[in-house]
Design a protein around this motif. Structure first.
Motif, PDB file in Angstrom:
ATOM      1  N   PRO A 161       0.816  -1.225   0.000  1.00 46.15           N
ATOM      2  CA  PRO A 161       0.000   0.000   0.000  1.00 46.15           C
ATOM      3  C   PRO A 161       0.847   1.272   0.000  1.00 46.15           C
ATOM      4  O   PRO A 161       0.458   2.278  -0.608  1.00 46.15           O
ATOM      5  CB  PRO A 161      -0.817  -0.111   1.299  1.00 46.15           C
ATOM      6  N   ILE A 162       2.015   1.239   0.652  1.00 47.63           N
ATOM      7  CA  ILE A 162       2.880   2.421   0.660  1.00 47.63           C
ATOM      8  C   ILE A 162       3.374   2.735  -0.749  1.00 47.63           C
ATOM      9  O   ILE A 162       3.419   3.905  -1.172  1.00 47.63           O
ATOM     10  CB  ILE A 162       4.070   2.223   1.625  1.00 47.63           C
ATOM     11  N   ASN A 163       3.737   1.706  -1.505  1.00 52.93           N
ATOM     12  CA  ASN A 163       4.177   1.913  -2.889  1.00 52.93           C
ATOM     13  C   ASN A 163       3.044   2.473  -3.749  1.00 52.93           C
ATOM     14  O   ASN A 163       3.277   3.324  -4.619  1.00 52.93           O
ATOM     15  CB  ASN A 163       4.683   0.598  -3.483  1.00 52.93           C
ATOM     16  N   VAL A 164       1.817   1.970  -3.501  1.00 54.25           N
ATOM     17  CA  VAL A 164       0.660   2.482  -4.246  1.00 54.25           C
ATOM     18  C   VAL A 164       0.461   3.961  -3.953  1.00 54.25           C
ATOM     19  O   VAL A 164       0.278   4.793  -4.874  1.00 54.25           O
ATOM     20  CB  VAL A 164      -0.611   1.687  -3.887  1.00 54.25           C
ATOM     21  N   ILE A 165       0.507   4.313  -2.668  1.00 52.07           N
ATOM     22  CA  ILE A 165       0.304   5.710  -2.263  1.00 52.07           C
ATOM     23  C   ILE A 165       1.407   6.603  -2.831  1.00 52.07           C
ATOM     24  O   ILE A 165       1.151   7.691  -3.361  1.00 52.07           O
ATOM     25  CB  ILE A 165       0.260   5.812  -0.728  1.00 52.07           C
ATOM     26  N   SER A 166       2.643   6.121  -2.719  1.00 49.39           N
ATOM     27  CA  SER A 166       3.777   6.908  -3.221  1.00 49.39           C
ATOM     28  C   SER A 166       3.692   7.114  -4.737  1.00 49.39           C
ATOM     29  O   SER A 166       3.895   8.225  -5.244  1.00 49.39           O
ATOM     30  CB  SER A 166       5.081   6.201  -2.852  1.00 49.39           C
ATOM     31  N   TYR A 167       3.345   6.043  -5.444  1.00 42.38           N
ATOM     32  CA  TYR A 167       3.281   6.106  -6.918  1.00 42.38           C
ATOM     33  C   TYR A 167       2.196   7.087  -7.375  1.00 42.38           C
ATOM     34  O   TYR A 167       2.434   7.947  -8.228  1.00 42.38           O
ATOM     35  CB  TYR A 167       2.992   4.704  -7.449  1.00 42.38           C
ATOM     36  N   CYS A 168       1.013   6.947  -6.769  1.00 40.97           N
ATOM     37  CA  CYS A 168      -0.098   7.816  -7.170  1.00 40.97           C
ATOM     38  C   CYS A 168       0.157   9.270  -6.794  1.00 40.97           C
ATOM     39  O   CYS A 168      -0.164  10.197  -7.545  1.00 40.97           O
ATOM     40  CB  CYS A 168      -1.394   7.339  -6.520  1.00 40.97           C
ATOM     41  N   THR A 169       0.756   9.490  -5.628  1.00 44.73           N
ATOM     42  CA  THR A 169       1.053  10.853  -5.184  1.00 44.73           C
ATOM     43  C   THR A 169       2.035  11.536  -6.140  1.00 44.73           C
ATOM     44  O   THR A 169       1.849  12.707  -6.524  1.00 44.73           O
ATOM     45  CB  THR A 169       1.638  10.840  -3.762  1.00 44.73           C
ATOM     46  N   ASN A 170       3.079  10.823  -6.511  1.00 42.36           N
ATOM     47  CA  ASN A 170       4.076  11.388  -7.425  1.00 42.36           C
ATOM     48  C   ASN A 170       3.467  11.737  -8.776  1.00 42.36           C
ATOM     49  O   ASN A 170       3.765  12.798  -9.364  1.00 42.36           O
ATOM     50  CB  ASN A 170       5.245  10.427  -7.610  1.00 42.36           C
ATOM     51  N   LEU A 171       2.612  10.836  -9.305  1.00 44.64           N
ATOM     52  CA  LEU A 171       1.986  11.108 -10.605  1.00 44.64           C
ATOM     53  C   LEU A 171       1.058  12.317 -10.527  1.00 44.64           C
ATOM     54  O   LEU A 171       1.012  13.141 -11.447  1.00 44.64           O
ATOM     55  CB  LEU A 171       1.216   9.875 -11.072  1.00 44.64           C
ATOM     56  N   LEU A 172       0.304  12.418  -9.440  1.00 46.98           N
ATOM     57  CA  LEU A 172      -0.607  13.560  -9.292  1.00 46.98           C
ATOM     58  C   LEU A 172       0.162  14.875  -9.181  1.00 46.98           C
ATOM     59  O   LEU A 172      -0.266  15.910  -9.717  1.00 46.98           O
ATOM     60  CB  LEU A 172      -1.487  13.362  -8.057  1.00 46.98           C
ATOM     61  N   LYS A 173       1.287  14.829  -8.485  1.00 52.93           N
ATOM     62  CA  LYS A 173       2.100  16.041  -8.376  1.00 52.93           C
ATOM     63  C   LYS A 173       2.593  16.507  -9.743  1.00 52.93           C
ATOM     64  O   LYS A 173       2.625  17.707 -10.056  1.00 52.93           O
ATOM     65  CB  LYS A 173       3.305  15.784  -7.465  1.00 52.93           C
ATOM     66  N   MET A 197      -6.076  -0.143   2.548  1.00 48.46           N
ATOM     67  CA  MET A 197      -5.260  -1.349   2.717  1.00 48.46           C
ATOM     68  C   MET A 197      -4.307  -1.190   3.900  1.00 48.46           C
ATOM     69  O   MET A 197      -4.137  -2.099   4.723  1.00 48.46           O
ATOM     70  CB  MET A 197      -4.459  -1.634   1.445  1.00 48.46           C
ATOM     71  N   LEU A 198      -3.687  -0.027   3.994  1.00 45.79           N
ATOM     72  CA  LEU A 198      -2.741   0.248   5.072  1.00 45.79           C
ATOM     73  C   LEU A 198      -3.443   0.234   6.421  1.00 45.79           C
ATOM     74  O   LEU A 198      -2.951  -0.358   7.390  1.00 45.79           O
ATOM     75  CB  LEU A 198      -2.092   1.612   4.822  1.00 45.79           C
ATOM     76  N   SER A 199      -4.593   0.877   6.497  1.00 44.74           N
ATOM     77  CA  SER A 199      -5.354   0.933   7.749  1.00 44.74           C
ATOM     78  C   SER A 199      -5.802  -0.457   8.189  1.00 44.74           C
ATOM     79  O   SER A 199      -5.701  -0.814   9.374  1.00 44.74           O
ATOM     80  CB  SER A 199      -6.566   1.854   7.573  1.00 44.74           C
ATOM     81  N   LEU A 200      -6.272  -1.265   7.227  1.00 39.17           N
ATOM     82  CA  LEU A 200      -6.728  -2.618   7.541  1.00 39.17           C
ATOM     83  C   LEU A 200      -5.577  -3.470   8.055  1.00 39.17           C
ATOM     84  O   LEU A 200      -5.723  -4.210   9.050  1.00 39.17           O
ATOM     85  CB  LEU A 200      -7.348  -3.260   6.303  1.00 39.17           C
ATOM     86  N   LEU A 201      -4.431  -3.375   7.398  1.00 40.05           N
ATOM     87  CA  LEU A 201      -3.272  -4.163   7.809  1.00 40.05           C
ATOM     88  C   LEU A 201      -2.847  -3.803   9.230  1.00 40.05           C
ATOM     89  O   LEU A 201      -2.582  -4.686  10.054  1.00 40.05           O
ATOM     90  CB  LEU A 201      -2.112  -3.932   6.838  1.00 40.05           C
ATOM     91  N   ILE A 202      -2.802  -2.518   9.539  1.00 40.96           N
ATOM     92  CA  ILE A 202      -2.410  -2.081  10.876  1.00 40.96           C
ATOM     93  C   ILE A 202      -3.403  -2.594  11.919  1.00 40.96           C
ATOM     94  O   ILE A 202      -3.023  -3.088  12.991  1.00 40.96           O
ATOM     95  CB  ILE A 202      -2.300  -0.549  10.931  1.00 40.96           C
ATOM     96  N   ASP A 203      -4.699  -2.477  11.615  1.00 44.62           N
ATOM     97  CA  ASP A 203      -5.729  -2.960  12.554  1.00 44.62           C
ATOM     98  C   ASP A 203      -5.588  -4.456  12.815  1.00 44.62           C
ATOM     99  O   ASP A 203      -5.687  -4.911  13.963  1.00 44.62           O
ATOM    100  CB  ASP A 203      -7.125  -2.664  12.000  1.00 44.62           C
ATOM    101  N   GLU A 204      -5.350  -5.214  11.747  1.00 40.92           N
ATOM    102  CA  GLU A 204      -5.261  -6.666  11.897  1.00 40.92           C
ATOM    103  C   GLU A 204      -4.013  -7.073  12.680  1.00 40.92           C
ATOM    104  O   GLU A 204      -4.059  -7.981  13.509  1.00 40.92           O
ATOM    105  CB  GLU A 204      -5.274  -7.330  10.514  1.00 40.92           C
TER     106      GLU A 204
END
Length: 369
Positions: A161-173, A197-204
């Motif tokens: 999920p971190i890679n997804v967030i990083s990838y999308c953030t960079n493209l939007l910028k 996904m990140l929130s669910l993983l942390i909760d679990e």
């Protein structure tokens, strides 16, 4: 050296062999100690003993005098020894209880005849404490190894999920000024998915950690199970769309059960979502609830890809996923959480599965906790 300071039964030796005053002195000496003491002849026959021996082994004086030391316990291998021996040995008392003894054997000369002096201290409580400490240390070692493995696995799973967030953030910028609103919204949705996904993983991970450390609060309360299940299905699949996916049936009156509502919701949500996820589109999942034999039984049966026998052995390990799940999403924590929560309830979980045919999970929880 003549050994004249032991407690001897007057039936074992005559007064010609030992003076009466020596006999009385020896009785007093032997019975003031906590060790079991035996005097054993060269043939292994028990010649004398103290009161502590009767307490430790559970035999009467008459029984002792008709036994050899090997009759008492074959682990006393002292008949043929010629040098002092010091050993720990586990025996069975007369009533069948296990007992640990720290015993020593010394060869002596008694009234001109060779004999052996056997002393034994009951160290059962010490050995039990030693075993408990050993189990605790082994458990701590296992937990330490599990924590290292868990941290490694969590780190690996977090990257997705971190890679997804990083990838999308960079493209939007870089491209937000050039992209259409539709294109921007597509990547915003991906960002949102990554956050979920990140929130669910942390909760679990937190649930597993609390469950294994005993810090997860267990609060069983009376619950109308039929209404609870209907509400759960309505939340998972709004507008009663679950009726097209799940065949729900309550086979008996389960209106007054005592369970932890939050834990039960997590258990059933995981199993129902897995059943649907691993089933071909359009296949119905059976969800059956019944109360019998002091237990509430949940059966969730799908007609999906199934689980191999090898995978079933590791099914409840954190982050473990079956070899045949292909690219279906998941992190392998769901069933580990389910197992932990079922254990907290004092219940059981079983699985039956055949590859290409389907899988059935059965949860049995006590009606009262």
């Amino acid at each position: 050296m003549v050994f004249n300071n032991l407690l001897l039964d007057s039936r074992s030796f005559t007064k010609k062999q030992i003076k009466e005053e020596d006999l009385q002195l020896t009785k007093s000496l032997m019975n003031c100690v906590v060790e079991a003491i035996f005097l054993v002849g060269s043939d292994g026959k028990i010649l004398s003993f103290n009161n502590a021996a009767c307490s430790v082994f559970g035999y009467s004086g008459e029984e002792f005098l008709s036994m050899t030391v090997e009759d008492l316990n074959p682990n006393f291998d002292c008949i043929h020894c010629t040098l002092p021996q010091y050993k720990e040995v586990k025996i069975l008392t007369k009533n069948g209880e296990e007992c640990w003894l720290d015993y020593s054997v010394k060869v002596i000369d008694f009234a001109g005849n060779p004999a052996k002096l056997l002393t034994a201290v009951d160290i059962t409580k010490y050995k039990q404490a030693e075993q408990r400490i050993k189990q605790i240390l082994e458990r701590e070692k296992e937990l330490g190894e599990s924590r290292v493995q868990l941290v490694s696995m969590v780190s690996h799973e977090l990257r997705v999920p971190i890679n997804v967030i990083s990838y999308c953030t960079n493209l939007l910028k870089r491209h937000s000024d050039d992209w259409s609103k539709g294109k921007i919204q597509e990547y915003v949705n991906r960002l949102q998915k990554g956050v979920e996904m990140l929130s669910l993983l942390i909760d679990e991970v937190l649930i597993i950690g609390k469950a294994e450390s005993g810090k997860l609060k267990f609060e069983p309360k009376p619950l109308d199970l039929l209404q609870f299940c209907r509400n759960l299905l309505a939340e998972l699949y709004p507008n009663e769309s679950y009726q097209k996916l799940i065949n729900f049936c309550c086979e008996s009156d389960c209106s007054s059960v005592s369970v932890d509502k939050i834990m039960l919701q997590i258990i059933l949500t995981n199993l129902l979502e897995n059943a649907i996820k691993y089933s071909p589109s359009g296949n119905i999942v059976d969800f059956i609830v019944s109360c019998q034999g002091g237990k509430v039984i949940f059966q969730i049966k799908d007609r999906g890809i199934g689980i191999t026998a090898a995978d079933q052995e590791r099914l409840f390990e954190p982050f473990y996923r079956g070899k045949n799940v292909d690219n279906l999403p998941g992190n392998g924590l769901g069933l580990a959480i389910v197992k932990n929560l079922v254990d907290i309830h004092g219940g059981q979980i079983t699985v039956k599965s055949q590859v290409g045919v389907g899988t059935e999970f059965a949860i049995a929880l006590p009606l009262q906790n």
